[in-house]
Design an enzyme around this catalytic site. Sequence first.
Site, PDB file in Angstrom:
ATOM      1  N   THR A  12      37.077  42.769  32.142  1.00 52.91           N
ATOM      2  CA  THR A  12      35.949  43.610  32.844  1.00 52.91           C
ATOM      3  C   THR A  12      36.417  44.798  33.233  1.00 52.91           C
ATOM      4  O   THR A  12      35.658  45.633  33.882  1.00 52.91           O
ATOM      5  CB  THR A  12      35.202  42.696  34.133  1.00 52.91           C
ATOM      6  OG1 THR A  12      36.462  42.474  34.892  1.00 52.91           O
ATOM      7  CG2 THR A  12      34.597  41.438  33.477  1.00 52.91           C
ATOM      8  N   ALA A 252      42.611  46.646  43.165  1.00 52.24           N
ATOM      9  CA  ALA A 252      41.136  46.200  42.383  1.00 52.24           C
ATOM     10  C   ALA A 252      40.948  47.220  41.158  1.00 52.24           C
ATOM     11  O   ALA A 252      41.716  48.239  41.255  1.00 52.24           O
ATOM     12  CB  ALA A 252      40.194  46.282  43.571  1.00 52.24           C
ATOM     13  N   LYS A 253      40.016  46.846  40.481  1.00 49.90           N
ATOM     14  CA  LYS A 253      39.615  47.506  39.469  1.00 49.90           C
ATOM     15  C   LYS A 253      39.176  48.893  39.596  1.00 49.90           C
ATOM     16  O   LYS A 253      39.383  49.934  38.782  1.00 49.90           O
ATOM     17  CB  LYS A 253      38.480  47.006  38.526  1.00 49.90           C
ATOM     18  CG  LYS A 253      39.121  45.562  38.129  1.00 49.90           C
ATOM     19  CD  LYS A 253      38.276  45.085  37.099  1.00 49.90           C
ATOM     20  CE  LYS A 253      39.001  43.837  36.330  1.00 49.90           C
ATOM     21  NZ  LYS A 253      38.758  42.673  36.271  1.00 49.90           N
ATOM     22  N   ARG A 254      38.882  49.399  40.896  1.00 50.75           N
ATOM     23  CA  ARG A 254      38.630  50.622  41.465  1.00 50.75           C
ATOM     24  C   ARG A 254      39.821  51.557  41.498  1.00 50.75           C
ATOM     25  O   ARG A 254      39.614  52.961  41.531  1.00 50.75           O
ATOM     26  CB  ARG A 254      37.842  50.819  42.879  1.00 50.75           C
ATOM     27  CG  ARG A 254      38.826  50.120  44.004  1.00 50.75           C
ATOM     28  CD  ARG A 254      38.262  50.326  45.436  1.00 50.75           C
ATOM     29  NE  ARG A 254      39.359  49.791  46.293  1.00 50.75           N
ATOM     30  CZ  ARG A 254      39.697  48.396  46.636  1.00 50.75           C
ATOM     31  NH1 ARG A 254      38.619  47.729  46.300  1.00 50.75           N
ATOM     32  NH2 ARG A 254      40.445  48.195  47.378  1.00 50.75           N
TER      33      ARG A 254
END
Length: 279
Positions: A12, A252-254
């Site tokens: 993701t 995190a993906k951020r």
Amino acid sequence: MTVVTRFAPSPTGLLHLGHAYSALLSHDAARAAGGRFLLRVEDIDRARCREEFVTAIDDDLGWLGLDWERPVRRQSAHMADYQAALDRLDAMGLLYPCFLSRRELDAALSAPHHRPMMGPEGPVVVDADRLLPEAERAARLAAGEPYALRLRMRDAVARAGALTWHDDGHGRQTADPAAFGDVVLARKDTPASYHLAVTVDDALQGVTLVVRGEDLFQATHVHRLLQALLDLPTPRYRHHRLLTDPEGRRYAKRDRSLTLRALREAGGTPSEIRAMIGL
Ligand code: GLU
């Protein structure tokens, strides 16, 4: 017994340093024991997963110097395995359809006359089907309205009896899945849930040591219950600490700048990545 470990990312987003830590720990644990290391792509959530991230996982882990057995198991190609597990649980009378959305459930749980059971993260869902009158449930079923399948936790726990599992860091654990309430095993939009797919896959792939972040420690209580109900073996678990950035926040993906892709494009090397995460 041959040690079999795995790294099981969901495609993701791009992998970040936290993923590298988990993948390397899992890989190194297999190598140290002369065992096998597997990669599994957890892509049952078709709305959130993207093919470009599957390619990136392959590229980034290869660049890091990991090698894993092929073919890689992709969950989206094995829905029949999860369905077979659901059928078994259904035949035991442990599943029920739940038509209510998360928002509707939250509203029902916070209604003044309702005394919800409390779990570690707030109120948990128990007997969600009984929140709707029987006639309405029947009408929705007849109209073909989509529903999730939930596990009737009370009955499942009674059937399975007392369960334990072993965590390398925390020792012997007594499973307490009841605190999760009636977990969703098949979602409205995907006919499997994380808990179900991960438990079935670890067993089908012969994983003997599950290495993953401690954010999933609690989930193991549910996985242990599913193993008991489905007659699956119980692996050993090693839940590792979660890496944090210099401000103390979890990766995190951020955190775009700390993706493996960005670090590599900025000239980083695999050994520098290992040094950054203390491995
Ligand atoms: N696919 C899960 C994730 O990316 C990990 C599953 C697991 O290791 O059990 O968070």
